[in-house]
Scaffold this motif. Sequence first.
Motif, PDB file in Angstrom:
ATOM      1  N   VAL A  95       0.845  -1.200   0.000  1.00 29.00           N
ATOM      2  CA  VAL A  95       0.000   0.000   0.000  1.00 29.00           C
ATOM      3  C   VAL A  95       0.878   1.247   0.000  1.00 29.00           C
ATOM      4  CG1 VAL A  95      -1.663   1.349   1.351  1.00 29.00           C
ATOM      5  CG2 VAL A  95      -1.986  -1.121   1.069  1.00 29.00           C
ATOM      6  N   ALA A  96       1.901   1.269   0.832  1.00 31.32           N
ATOM      7  CA  ALA A  96       2.795   2.425   0.885  1.00 31.32           C
ATOM      8  C   ALA A  96       3.474   2.651  -0.464  1.00 31.32           C
ATOM      9  CB  ALA A  96       3.838   2.245   1.988  1.00 31.32           C
ATOM     10  N   ALA A  97       3.880   1.572  -1.137  1.00 32.49           N
ATOM     11  CA  ALA A  97       4.551   1.702  -2.437  1.00 32.49           C
ATOM     12  C   ALA A  97       3.591   2.225  -3.505  1.00 32.49           C
ATOM     13  CB  ALA A  97       5.130   0.355  -2.859  1.00 32.49           C
ATOM     14  N   VAL A  98       2.359   1.728  -3.512  1.00 36.12           N
ATOM     15  CA  VAL A  98       1.359   2.222  -4.471  1.00 36.12           C
ATOM     16  C   VAL A  98       1.083   3.702  -4.231  1.00 36.12           C
ATOM     17  CG1 VAL A  98      -1.082   2.069  -5.142  1.00 36.12           C
ATOM     18  CG2 VAL A  98       0.278  -0.014  -4.899  1.00 36.12           C
ATOM     19  N   VAL A  99       0.864   4.057  -2.980  1.00 37.37           N
ATOM     20  CA  VAL A  99       0.602   5.458  -2.630  1.00 37.37           C
ATOM     21  C   VAL A  99       1.797   6.327  -3.009  1.00 37.37           C
ATOM     22  CG1 VAL A  99       0.204   7.064  -0.715  1.00 37.37           C
ATOM     23  CG2 VAL A  99      -1.041   4.897  -0.819  1.00 37.37           C
ATOM     24  N   PHE A 100       2.995   5.862  -2.708  1.00 34.23           N
ATOM     25  CA  PHE A 100       4.196   6.620  -3.068  1.00 34.23           C
ATOM     26  C   PHE A 100       4.203   6.911  -4.568  1.00 34.23           C
ATOM     27  CE2 PHE A 100       8.457   7.094  -4.663  1.00 34.23           C
ATOM     28  CZ  PHE A 100       9.059   7.945  -3.744  1.00 34.23           C
ATOM     29  N   GLY A 101       3.985   5.881  -5.372  1.00 35.32           N
ATOM     30  CA  GLY A 101       4.025   6.055  -6.823  1.00 35.32           C
ATOM     31  C   GLY A 101       2.979   7.019  -7.342  1.00 35.32           C
TER      32      GLY A 101
ATOM     33  N   ALA B 156      -5.059  15.115   5.419  1.00 36.95           N
ATOM     34  CA  ALA B 156      -5.661  14.261   4.394  1.00 36.95           C
ATOM     35  C   ALA B 156      -6.040  12.892   4.950  1.00 36.95           C
ATOM     36  CB  ALA B 156      -4.695  14.104   3.218  1.00 36.95           C
ATOM     37  N   ILE B 157      -5.164  12.329   5.779  1.00 37.08           N
ATOM     38  CA  ILE B 157      -5.446  11.022   6.384  1.00 37.08           C
ATOM     39  C   ILE B 157      -6.674  11.124   7.295  1.00 37.08           C
ATOM     40  CG2 ILE B 157      -4.565   9.277   8.000  1.00 37.08           C
ATOM     41  CD1 ILE B 157      -3.285   9.150   5.220  1.00 37.08           C
ATOM     42  N   ALA B 158      -6.776  12.207   8.040  1.00 32.31           N
ATOM     43  CA  ALA B 158      -7.949  12.402   8.905  1.00 32.31           C
ATOM     44  C   ALA B 158      -9.222  12.473   8.066  1.00 32.31           C
ATOM     45  CB  ALA B 158      -7.784  13.670   9.739  1.00 32.31           C
ATOM     46  N   ALA B 159      -9.184  13.201   6.955  1.00 30.99           N
ATOM     47  CA  ALA B 159     -10.359  13.299   6.076  1.00 30.99           C
ATOM     48  C   ALA B 159     -10.692  11.937   5.476  1.00 30.99           C
ATOM     49  CB  ALA B 159     -10.109  14.323   4.968  1.00 30.99           C
ATOM     50  N   GLY B 160      -9.671  11.203   5.046  1.00 32.94           N
ATOM     51  CA  GLY B 160      -9.891   9.878   4.480  1.00 32.94           C
ATOM     52  C   GLY B 160     -10.450   8.905   5.504  1.00 32.94           C
ATOM     53  N   SER B 161     -10.020   9.031   6.741  1.00 33.01           N
ATOM     54  CA  SER B 161     -10.527   8.158   7.807  1.00 33.01           C
ATOM     55  C   SER B 161     -12.000   8.424   8.078  1.00 33.01           C
ATOM     56  CB  SER B 161      -9.710   8.357   9.079  1.00 33.01           C
ATOM     57  OG  SER B 161      -8.379   7.955   8.857  1.00 33.01           O
TER      58      SER B 161
ATOM     59  N   ARG C 153     -19.680   0.761  -0.439  1.00 30.27           N
ATOM     60  CA  ARG C 153     -19.988   1.049  -1.854  1.00 30.27           C
ATOM     61  C   ARG C 153     -20.033   2.548  -2.121  1.00 30.27           C
ATOM     62  NH1 ARG C 153     -24.306  -3.119  -4.472  1.00 30.27           N
ATOM     63  NH2 ARG C 153     -22.878  -4.889  -4.524  1.00 30.27           N
ATOM     64  N   LEU C 154     -20.610   3.296  -1.205  1.00 32.73           N
ATOM     65  CA  LEU C 154     -20.677   4.747  -1.367  1.00 32.73           C
ATOM     66  C   LEU C 154     -19.270   5.350  -1.362  1.00 32.73           C
ATOM     67  CD1 LEU C 154     -22.290   7.378  -1.566  1.00 32.73           C
ATOM     68  CD2 LEU C 154     -22.446   7.378   0.941  1.00 32.73           C
ATOM     69  N   VAL C 155     -18.433   4.892  -0.438  1.00 30.79           N
ATOM     70  CA  VAL C 155     -17.052   5.387  -0.374  1.00 30.79           C
ATOM     71  C   VAL C 155     -16.321   5.080  -1.678  1.00 30.79           C
ATOM     72  CG1 VAL C 155     -14.808   5.084   0.751  1.00 30.79           C
ATOM     73  CG2 VAL C 155     -16.872   5.293   2.130  1.00 30.79           C
ATOM     74  N   GLN C 156     -16.460   3.856  -2.199  1.00 29.52           N
ATOM     75  CA  GLN C 156     -15.783   3.487  -3.433  1.00 29.52           C
ATOM     76  C   GLN C 156     -16.275   4.340  -4.603  1.00 29.52           C
ATOM     77  OE1 GLN C 156     -13.084   1.765  -3.534  1.00 29.52           O
ATOM     78  NE2 GLN C 156     -13.286   1.388  -1.365  1.00 29.52           N
ATOM     79  N   ALA C 157     -17.564   4.631  -4.641  1.00 28.09           N
ATOM     80  CA  ALA C 157     -18.105   5.487  -5.700  1.00 28.09           C
ATOM     81  C   ALA C 157     -17.545   6.904  -5.594  1.00 28.09           C
ATOM     82  CB  ALA C 157     -19.633   5.514  -5.633  1.00 28.09           C
ATOM     83  N   ILE C 158     -17.509   7.453  -4.385  1.00 24.96           N
ATOM     84  CA  ILE C 158     -16.961   8.798  -4.172  1.00 24.96           C
ATOM     85  C   ILE C 158     -15.488   8.831  -4.553  1.00 24.96           C
ATOM     86  CG2 ILE C 158     -16.345  10.508  -2.403  1.00 24.96           C
ATOM     87  CD1 ILE C 158     -18.963   9.671  -0.936  1.00 24.96           C
ATOM     88  N   VAL C 159     -14.734   7.838  -4.076  1.00 20.27           N
ATOM     89  CA  VAL C 159     -13.301   7.776  -4.372  1.00 20.27           C
ATOM     90  C   VAL C 159     -13.076   7.658  -5.874  1.00 20.27           C
ATOM     91  CG1 VAL C 159     -11.239   6.326  -4.108  1.00 20.27           C
ATOM     92  CG2 VAL C 159     -12.618   6.921  -2.111  1.00 20.27           C
TER      93      VAL C 159
ATOM     94  N   ALA D 212      -6.303  11.656   0.748  1.00 12.94           N
ATOM     95  CA  ALA D 212      -7.533  11.345   1.490  1.00 12.94           C
ATOM     96  C   ALA D 212      -8.278  10.200   0.804  1.00 12.94           C
ATOM     97  CB  ALA D 212      -8.423  12.580   1.590  1.00 12.94           C
ATOM     98  N   ASN D 213      -8.340  10.235  -0.526  1.00 12.36           N
ATOM     99  CA  ASN D 213      -8.995   9.159  -1.279  1.00 12.36           C
ATOM    100  C   ASN D 213      -8.304   7.819  -1.040  1.00 12.36           C
ATOM    101  OD1 ASN D 213     -10.745  10.973  -2.408  1.00 12.36           O
ATOM    102  ND2 ASN D 213      -9.694  11.089  -4.361  1.00 12.36           N
ATOM    103  N   LEU D 214      -6.983   7.828  -1.089  1.00 12.06           N
ATOM    104  CA  LEU D 214      -6.226   6.589  -0.893  1.00 12.06           C
ATOM    105  C   LEU D 214      -6.398   6.053   0.534  1.00 12.06           C
ATOM    106  CD1 LEU D 214      -3.071   7.616  -2.916  1.00 12.06           C
ATOM    107  CD2 LEU D 214      -4.619   5.722  -3.492  1.00 12.06           C
ATOM    108  N   ALA D 215      -6.467   6.958   1.501  1.00 11.22           N
ATOM    109  CA  ALA D 215      -6.697   6.527   2.887  1.00 11.22           C
ATOM    110  C   ALA D 215      -8.064   5.872   3.015  1.00 11.22           C
ATOM    111  CB  ALA D 215      -6.577   7.714   3.840  1.00 11.22           C
ATOM    112  N   ALA D 216      -9.061   6.446   2.325  1.00  4.97           N
ATOM    113  CA  ALA D 216     -10.400   5.855   2.360  1.00  4.97           C
ATOM    114  C   ALA D 216     -10.434   4.536   1.593  1.00  4.97           C
ATOM    115  CB  ALA D 216     -11.416   6.832   1.764  1.00  4.97           C
ATOM    116  N   ARG D 217      -9.734   4.484   0.491  1.00  6.64           N
ATOM    117  CA  ARG D 217      -9.742   3.275  -0.347  1.00  6.64           C
ATOM    118  C   ARG D 217      -9.103   2.091   0.358  1.00  6.64           C
ATOM    119  NH1 ARG D 217     -10.318   0.326  -4.262  1.00  6.64           N
ATOM    120  NH2 ARG D 217      -8.883  -0.606  -5.721  1.00  6.64           N
ATOM    121  N   TYR D 218      -7.942   2.308   0.957  1.00  9.08           N
ATOM    122  CA  TYR D 218      -7.206   1.203   1.552  1.00  9.08           C
ATOM    123  C   TYR D 218      -7.513   0.984   3.029  1.00  9.08           C
ATOM    124  CZ  TYR D 218      -4.528   0.971  -2.740  1.00  9.08           C
ATOM    125  OH  TYR D 218      -4.171   0.835  -4.050  1.00  9.08           O
ATOM    126  N   GLY D 219      -8.071   1.971   3.714  1.00 10.57           N
ATOM    127  CA  GLY D 219      -8.371   1.814   5.132  1.00 10.57           C
ATOM    128  C   GLY D 219      -7.132   1.532   5.971  1.00 10.57           C
ATOM    129  N   ASP D 220      -6.008   2.023   5.520  1.00 12.79           N
ATOM    130  CA  ASP D 220      -4.721   1.787   6.183  1.00 12.79           C
ATOM    131  C   ASP D 220      -4.000   3.133   6.311  1.00 12.79           C
ATOM    132  OD1 ASP D 220      -2.264   0.950   7.099  1.00 12.79           O
ATOM    133  OD2 ASP D 220      -1.904  -0.480   5.464  1.00 12.79           O
TER     134      ASP D 220
END
Length: 193
Positions: free
Chosen positions: A6-12, A54-59, A67-73, A128-136
């Motif tokens: 996850v960290a590597a994907v986010v980094f890229g 951003a992490i706080a917003a994603g959390s 499903r709603l989160v995935q649609a928003i993201v 924020a999107n990535l934090a919501a997507r991965y939940g990590d």
Amino acid sequence: MFSFTVAAVVFGVVFLAELPDKTALAGLMLGTRYRASYVFVGVAAAFLVHVALAIAAGSVLTLLPHRLVQAIVGVLFLAGAAVLLFKKDDDEEEVKKPADQSFWKVSGAGFMMILVAEFGDLTQIMTANLAARYGDPVSVGIGAVLALWAVAALGILGGRTLMRFVPLKLITKIAACVMIVLAGFSLYEAIVG
């Protein structure tokens, strides 16, 4: 628990999206005028603040139905890709020179410049999107901070040289394509469940 993947994907993703941003150019301008280490400390601290927000917003987004989160993201990733593909080239912004070259003045100038310029920026929204997507949040936060610090270091130490070898338009198109792929995955999860 920390996930290297996850960290590597986010980094890229964050690295590619931030590289063509005006912040790298502003860091380059500051780095040519002042001691690079002083500039980097201020810029790095500002990016740390932005990623935490951003992490706080994603959390908060993760509290909504999956499903709603995935649609928003997915929609936000598509919007981010559109911004990258259709944005007009910004002129370099003028950075005010601090009165002296002291650590606190120079790092403070870098901190304030990034804090203001990056608030609500595409990479902050993307984080924020990535934090919501991965939940990590830890893995996303580490990947995002390291990506932003890497872009800042490149901008401060050698942005001009990099841009001679890698066209900015190519970097922008690659970042937009990665965001479109992430949008596709998110929208697929929103539909299929």
